[in-house]
Design an enzyme around this catalytic site. Structure first.
Site, PDB file in Angstrom:
ATOM      1  N   HIS A 158       0.831  -1.208   0.000  1.00  0.00           N
ATOM      2  CA  HIS A 158       0.000   0.000   0.000  1.00  0.00           C
ATOM      3  C   HIS A 158       0.866   1.259   0.000  1.00  0.00           C
ATOM      4  O   HIS A 158       0.684   2.167  -0.837  1.00  0.00           O
ATOM      5  CB  HIS A 158      -0.907  -0.003   1.231  1.00  0.00           C
ATOM      6  CG  HIS A 158      -1.801   1.191   1.340  1.00  0.00           C
ATOM      7  ND1 HIS A 158      -3.092   1.209   0.868  1.00  0.00           N
ATOM      8  CD2 HIS A 158      -1.584   2.427   1.877  1.00  0.00           C
ATOM      9  CE1 HIS A 158      -3.627   2.392   1.100  1.00  0.00           C
ATOM     10  NE2 HIS A 158      -2.732   3.155   1.707  1.00  0.00           N
ATOM     11  N   GLU A 159       1.809   1.313   0.928  1.00  0.00           N
ATOM     12  CA  GLU A 159       2.653   2.502   1.028  1.00  0.00           C
ATOM     13  C   GLU A 159       3.605   2.623  -0.165  1.00  0.00           C
ATOM     14  O   GLU A 159       3.951   3.727  -0.579  1.00  0.00           O
ATOM     15  CB  GLU A 159       3.442   2.478   2.337  1.00  0.00           C
ATOM     16  CG  GLU A 159       2.588   2.472   3.599  1.00  0.00           C
ATOM     17  CD  GLU A 159       1.624   3.645   3.675  1.00  0.00           C
ATOM     18  OE1 GLU A 159       1.929   4.711   3.086  1.00  0.00           O
ATOM     19  OE2 GLU A 159       0.564   3.510   4.318  1.00  0.00           O
ATOM     20  N   HIS A 214       1.911   4.600  -2.816  1.00  0.00           N
ATOM     21  CA  HIS A 214       2.061   6.044  -2.578  1.00  0.00           C
ATOM     22  C   HIS A 214       3.461   6.515  -2.966  1.00  0.00           C
ATOM     23  O   HIS A 214       3.633   7.544  -3.630  1.00  0.00           O
ATOM     24  CB  HIS A 214       1.834   6.357  -1.092  1.00  0.00           C
ATOM     25  CG  HIS A 214       0.423   6.172  -0.625  1.00  0.00           C
ATOM     26  ND1 HIS A 214      -0.662   6.603  -1.340  1.00  0.00           N
ATOM     27  CD2 HIS A 214      -0.073   5.606   0.521  1.00  0.00           C
ATOM     28  CE1 HIS A 214      -1.770   6.320  -0.668  1.00  0.00           C
ATOM     29  NE2 HIS A 214      -1.440   5.711   0.461  1.00  0.00           N
TER      30      HIS A 214
END
Length: 557
Positions: free
Chosen positions: A29-30, A33
């Protein structure tokens, strides 16, 4: 000592697997980003796996601090100009920046870059889920059952509507179905709602209006869940084995009895009985069976046995000493691989390639995916154990649409009504397509469940928090690494959807702010954003408290 062993078991089976799964999902997920932020020219100050004080880390040549933090319950990417890990803008720092620095800060980036960077996290979770499902389908394939009704529960929704054994389910609400699992998933999410089931009977298609009933089911680990049911099953819940001297034998249960109900509750599968009995050691109950066309009520008291759950905790469970399937070879096809290998009627199959089995059906499913490959059956005959090598023969079985497909078969049955099983294999593109379908199914199923909660069709106690996720992680670990990966894929979709909720502090809340900014032509004021973040934090905290309360209630209730 017992409680200490239980704690150690919980930590070993649950927490370690939970940390592994969550860390994988957070990292992906990160990383979404991070990658899109870097691509957009935004400077990144830190990439943290976990919260709190740093355990270990390093700083790369771009000035990004990569670190592992002490609390493994999430993670974050901190951009240049952020006040904290929630990407809240440091207004004072932003005002003091040069134009060059401002352009490299998150708050100073163009709107579309900020939106793309924020959306990349949840999207990465969806991509991970698709990738995991694609790998699992490609490597393992899957064994599925044709949507043919073998048994209809008395007084159930299907029986009331006119569904009969032998009906082939071809569509639900106009959507074609090709496996029994598809039927169960669709029905399970629609309790109390009208659905139209299309079946094929005697070469003709017929439509039946049905309203699934809401029931509480229990999985193999004892987890309770609500779902819709219409009262159909793949096989009749027949008693094949009765333990001599057991409660069922003493009450008069015989091999061949068809299980109808227990304490007045209809039975859809044998395992409905097993789960009900397991929860009632030492408590009197009434088992209703059908024998020679007549119904009989038989009273008995389950004996108490000791069992160990996935967390290493011991507990008392009830047993009445019956089984739906005894792994006895009841028939052998003439000229079959089993006959050529010397397998005999009455042999009890103990294992296949070292894997313990409890039903002939497990042997059939195992060999279905191994045509032409030698497998070893360990069988018990006259009190002796023999190892027999057999090579499954390629056999053609029609799929749900009548297309021939090859499976492995050795030609043995347990004498019960056969289940139409087929083993499906997938090439890379097919596996990817199935991965997309599976991910989409989880997304739609999540929205269906939320709709059921809002509409009052289901209770909200199915929402789980970290305790339940940890528990489920440990339970999946007992089933093998592939089960852990499948659970990780499901959880990855859930994390992606949760983060897209339009709640400040979540990714969806940031995207909501950007949508408002696009309409207004300027961002909301700092004061308004601060209030929104506080409200969003309170909402997320309330949801976590509610979910954790559900976890605790389910464990003590």
């Amino acid at each position: 000592m017992g409680s200490a062993a239980g704690i150690i078991g919980f930590l070993t089976n649950n927490v370690i697997t939970f940390v592994f799964v969550l860390s994988l999902l957070v990292f992906v997920h990160e990383m979404g980003h991070y990658l899109v932020g870097r691509w957009s020219g935004i400077r990144i100050m830190a990439f943290s796996l976990g919260f709190g004080p740093e355990i270990a880390g390093f700083t790369d040549r771009h000035g990004t601090r990569w670190k592992l933090s002490i609390i493994p319950l999430g993670g974050y990417v901190r951009f240049f100009g952020d006040e904290d890990a929630s990407s809240k803008t440091d207004v004072d720092q932003l005002a003091a920046m040069t134009e060059e620095d401002r352009a490299r800060s998150f708050a100073g980036a163009k709107l579309w870059k900020r939106a793309a960077t924020v959306a990349a996290g949840p999207i990465a979770n969806f991509i991970l889920a698709i990738a995991i499902f694609a790998v699992l389908f490609s490597v393992y394939g899957r064994t599925v059952a044709d949507p043919v009704v073998a048994m209809v529960t008395r007084d159930g929704a299907a029986a009331d509507a006119g569904i009969e054994p032998g009906d082939r389910l071809v569509a639900i609400d106009g959507t074609k179905v090709s496996t029994f699992d598809e039927v169960q998933r669709y029905v399970g999410l629609r309790p109390g709602r009208n659905i139209v089931l299309t079946v094929e009977r005697d070469g003709q298609k017929r439509d039946f209006g049905i309203v699934p009933k809401l029931v509480e089911d229990t999985d193999q680990f004892g987890n309770k869940m609500e779902m819709g049911r219409i009262g159909i099953a793949l096989v009749d819940p027949l008693v094949t084995a009765v333990a001599p001297g057991g409660p069922a034998a003493q009450a008069g249960v015989k091999s061949g009895d068809r299980l109808i109900a227990i304490d007045g509750n209809n039975v859809a599968t044998y395992y409905d009985i097993a789960r009900y009995v397991a929860d009632r050691p030492g408590k009197s109950l009434v088992l209703t069976v059908e024998r020679n066309g007549q119904t009989r009520d038989l009273s008995m008291v389950p004996e108490t046995l000791s069992a160990t759950d996935a967390s290493g905790n011991k507990k008392d469970v009830g047993s009445i000493g019956i089984s739906p399937v005894d792994p006895l070879v009841a028939s052998i096809a003439p000229g079959s691989p089993a006959e050529a290998a010397g397998i005999m009627i009455g042999d009890r199959v103990l294992s296949v390639d070292g894997r313990r089995i409890e039903a002939i059906g497990e042997v059939q499913r195992y060999v279905a995916s191994r045509p032409g490959k030698t497998v070893t059956l360990s069988v018990e005959r006259d009190g002796k154990t023999l190892d027999v090598q057999v090579v499954p023969r390629k056999a053609e079985e029609p799929d749900a649409f009548g297309n021939p497909m090859e499976i492995g078969s050795i030609g043995i049955t347990d004498g019960q009504k056969p289940i139409k099983l087929r083993y499906e294999t997938y090439g890379p593109l097919q596996a990817l397509s199935e991965g997309v379908k599976q991910t989409g199914s989880i997304v739609s199923g999540t929205f269906e469940y939320l709709g059921n909660v809002i509409g009052g069709y289901m209770k909200a106690d199915q929402l789980g928090g970290p305790i339940r996720v940890a528990q489920l992680s440990g339970q999946m670990a007992t089933l093998g690494f592939s089960a852990v990966l499948q659970f990780a894929a499901i959880l990855s979709v859930s994390i992606g959807l949760l983060n897209l909720m339009p709640v400040p502090v979540l990714d969806g809340g940031h995207l909501m702010f950007y949508a408002i900014e696009a309409v207004r032509g300027k961002p909301l004021g700092a004061r308004a954003q601060d209030i929104a973040f506080r409200i969003g934090f309170a909402m997320v905290l309330s949801l976590m408290v509610f979910a954790t309360w559900n976890d605790i209630s389910s464990r003590i209730g």
